[in-house]
Design a protein around this motif. Structure first.
Motif, short mmCIF file in Angstrom:
data_model
loop_
_atom_site.label_atom_id
_atom_site.label_comp_id
_atom_site.label_asym_id
_atom_site.label_seq_id
_atom_site.Cartn_x
_atom_site.Cartn_y
_atom_site.Cartn_z
N GLU A 66 0.84 -1.20 0.00
CA GLU A 66 0.00 0.00 0.00
C GLU A 66 0.88 1.25 0.00
O GLU A 66 1.84 1.34 0.76
CB GLU A 66 -0.91 0.00 1.23
CG GLU A 66 -1.79 1.20 1.36
CD GLU A 66 -2.86 1.31 0.28
OE1 GLU A 66 -3.21 2.44 -0.08
OE2 GLU A 66 -3.34 0.26 -0.21
N GLY A 67 0.55 2.19 -0.88
CA GLY A 67 1.28 3.46 -0.95
C GLY A 67 2.66 3.36 -1.58
O GLY A 67 3.45 4.28 -1.48
N CYS A 68 2.93 2.23 -2.24
CA CYS A 68 4.24 2.03 -2.86
C CYS A 68 4.11 1.85 -4.37
O CYS A 68 3.02 1.63 -4.89
CB CYS A 68 4.94 0.81 -2.26
SG CYS A 68 5.41 1.05 -0.54
N SER A 69 5.24 1.94 -5.04
CA SER A 69 5.28 1.77 -6.49
C SER A 69 6.39 0.81 -6.86
O SER A 69 7.35 0.63 -6.10
CB SER A 69 5.50 3.12 -7.18
OG SER A 69 6.71 3.71 -6.76
N LEU A 72 6.77 7.87 -7.01
CA LEU A 72 5.84 8.72 -6.27
C LEU A 72 6.52 9.96 -5.71
O LEU A 72 7.73 9.97 -5.45
CB LEU A 72 5.20 7.92 -5.13
CG LEU A 72 4.44 6.67 -5.57
CD1 LEU A 72 3.92 5.93 -4.35
CD2 LEU A 72 3.32 7.00 -6.53
N ASP A 73 5.71 11.01 -5.49
CA ASP A 73 6.22 12.22 -4.86
C ASP A 73 6.48 11.95 -3.38
O ASP A 73 6.26 10.84 -2.89
CB ASP A 73 5.26 13.40 -5.08
CG ASP A 73 3.94 13.24 -4.34
OD1 ASP A 73 3.63 12.15 -3.82
OD2 ASP A 73 3.18 14.23 -4.31
N ASP A 74 6.97 12.96 -2.66
CA ASP A 74 7.33 12.77 -1.26
C ASP A 74 6.15 12.37 -0.37
O ASP A 74 6.33 11.73 0.65
CB ASP A 74 7.97 14.04 -0.69
CG ASP A 74 9.35 14.28 -1.26
OD1 ASP A 74 9.99 13.31 -1.72
OD2 ASP A 74 9.80 15.44 -1.25
N SER A 75 4.93 12.73 -0.76
CA SER A 75 3.75 12.39 0.03
C SER A 75 3.19 11.02 -0.33
O SER A 75 2.24 10.55 0.29
CB SER A 75 2.67 13.45 -0.16
OG SER A 75 2.14 13.37 -1.48
N GLY A 107 9.27 17.05 -13.07
CA GLY A 107 8.41 17.26 -11.92
C GLY A 107 6.92 17.21 -12.17
O GLY A 107 6.15 17.51 -11.26
N ALA A 108 6.48 16.83 -13.35
CA ALA A 108 5.04 16.72 -13.59
C ALA A 108 4.43 15.74 -12.59
O ALA A 108 5.06 14.75 -12.21
CB ALA A 108 4.77 16.24 -15.01
#
Length: 105
Positions: free
Chosen positions: A12-15, A56-59, A69-70
């Motif tokens: 969860e929350g990972c890529s 993923l971005d920092d959040s 950075g898109a």
């Protein structure tokens, strides 16, 4: 369909990234659901990650292109910030079962 990984290998929350013959994919799990996209920025056509499996971005709430950075929504792939608003990542049909996460080959 081709098996990408066991379901528990995409937390969860990972890529994660996956290299397939002729193309590269990324998968993200959000709210228990897996989303799979072609690993290619619609702006420049370059891979999205800045390090292996780091999409993923920092959040951990948006997919981010390391080149410019898109930011893209995980659920739809739509660009919401950066030089390519209104475009989107190419979604890849996927499914999950007790054998793992599968994507359209």
């Amino acid at each position: 369909m081709i098996r990408l990984c066991a379901s528990d290998e995409l937390a969860e929350g990972c890529s994660r990234g996956f290299a397939l013959p002729g193309r590269s994919l990324l998968a993200v799990r959000r709210h228990g659901r897996a989303y799979v996209y072609l690993n290619r920025c619609p702006h420049r056509g370059v891979p999205l990650e800045w390090q292996p499996d780091r999409f993923l971005d920092d959040s951990n709430s948006l997919i981010q292109c390391a080149t410019h950075g898109a930011l893209f929504l995980i659920e739809s792939g739509e660009c919401v910030s950066g030089p390519c608003p209104g475009t989107q990542l190419q979604a890849i049909e996927c499914r999950e079962d007790d054998q793992g996460l599968w994507a359209e080959a």
